[in-house]
Design a protein around this motif. Structure first.
Motif, PDB file in Angstrom:
ATOM      1  N   ARG A   3      -0.227   6.055  -4.616  1.00  9.96           N
ATOM      2  CA  ARG A   3       0.238   6.550  -3.317  1.00  9.96           C
ATOM      3  C   ARG A   3      -0.793   7.524  -2.768  1.00  9.96           C
ATOM      4  NH1 ARG A   3       5.703   9.275  -3.287  1.00  9.96           N
ATOM      5  NH2 ARG A   3       6.232   7.527  -4.572  1.00  9.96           N
ATOM      6  N   VAL A  21       2.492   8.270   0.679  1.00  9.49           N
ATOM      7  CA  VAL A  21       2.974   6.930   1.022  1.00  9.49           C
ATOM      8  C   VAL A  21       2.492   5.963  -0.059  1.00  9.49           C
ATOM      9  CG1 VAL A  21       2.865   5.075   2.730  1.00  9.49           C
ATOM     10  CG2 VAL A  21       2.898   7.462   3.478  1.00  9.49           C
ATOM     11  N   GLU A  22       3.387   5.136  -0.549  1.00 12.44           N
ATOM     12  CA  GLU A  22       3.027   4.151  -1.555  1.00 12.44           C
ATOM     13  C   GLU A  22       1.967   3.207  -0.988  1.00 12.44           C
ATOM     14  OE1 GLU A  22       6.158   4.687  -0.468  1.00 12.44           O
ATOM     15  OE2 GLU A  22       6.872   5.893  -2.138  1.00 12.44           O
ATOM     16  N   GLU A  25       2.947   0.262   1.058  1.00 10.26           N
ATOM     17  CA  GLU A  25       3.589   0.548   2.345  1.00 10.26           C
ATOM     18  C   GLU A  25       2.587   0.898   3.448  1.00 10.26           C
ATOM     19  OE1 GLU A  25       6.949   0.474   3.144  1.00 10.26           O
ATOM     20  OE2 GLU A  25       7.045  -0.585   1.236  1.00 10.26           O
ATOM     21  N   SER A  28       2.143  -1.345   6.527  1.00  7.08           N
ATOM     22  CA  SER A  28       3.272  -1.409   7.456  1.00  7.08           C
ATOM     23  C   SER A  28       3.294  -0.197   8.388  1.00  7.08           C
ATOM     24  CB  SER A  28       4.592  -1.508   6.694  1.00  7.08           C
ATOM     25  OG  SER A  28       4.875  -0.309   6.008  1.00  7.08           O
ATOM     26  N   ARG A  56       9.529   6.243  11.279  1.00  7.86           N
ATOM     27  CA  ARG A  56       9.774   5.992   9.849  1.00  7.86           C
ATOM     28  C   ARG A  56       9.255   7.137   8.998  1.00  7.86           C
ATOM     29  NH1 ARG A  56       7.411   1.091   6.460  1.00  7.86           N
ATOM     30  NH2 ARG A  56       8.277   1.722   4.461  1.00  7.86           N
ATOM     31  N   TYR A  61       9.801  10.364   5.031  1.00  8.77           N
ATOM     32  CA  TYR A  61       8.724  10.984   4.266  1.00  8.77           C
ATOM     33  C   TYR A  61       8.596  12.504   4.396  1.00  8.77           C
ATOM     34  CZ  TYR A  61       7.040   6.345   3.085  1.00  8.77           C
ATOM     35  OH  TYR A  61       6.932   5.074   2.572  1.00  8.77           O
TER      36      TYR A  61
END
Length: 67
Positions: A3, A21-22, A25, A28, A56, A61
């Motif tokens: 991440r 953030v992974e 991901e 996206s 998002r 997050y």
């Protein structure tokens, strides 16, 4: 790394810290091609976020916010 590191955004009145953030991901949320382009203003960086990515990030997050 699986991440991204923690990251933050700020203006004169607030700072927001986001968890990493992974790796799976990222595509996206971000336009990787746009991130590689030359940027001359903060508005240029907003183009790197894909549609709906900011919402998002805010919903999923945020780990800290300070005024």
């Amino acid at each position: 790394m699986n991440r991204t590191p923690l990251f933050a955004t700020a203006n004169k009145s607030v700072i927001i810290i986001f968890r990493g953030v992974e790796r799976g991901e990222l595509e996206s949320l971000l336009d990787a091609g746009c991130c590689r382009e030359k940027h001359t203003s903060p508005e240029d960086w907003t183009k790197a976020l894909k549609h709906g990515a900011y919402e998002r990030l805010v919903q999923e997050y945020i780990i800290a916010r300070a005024n």
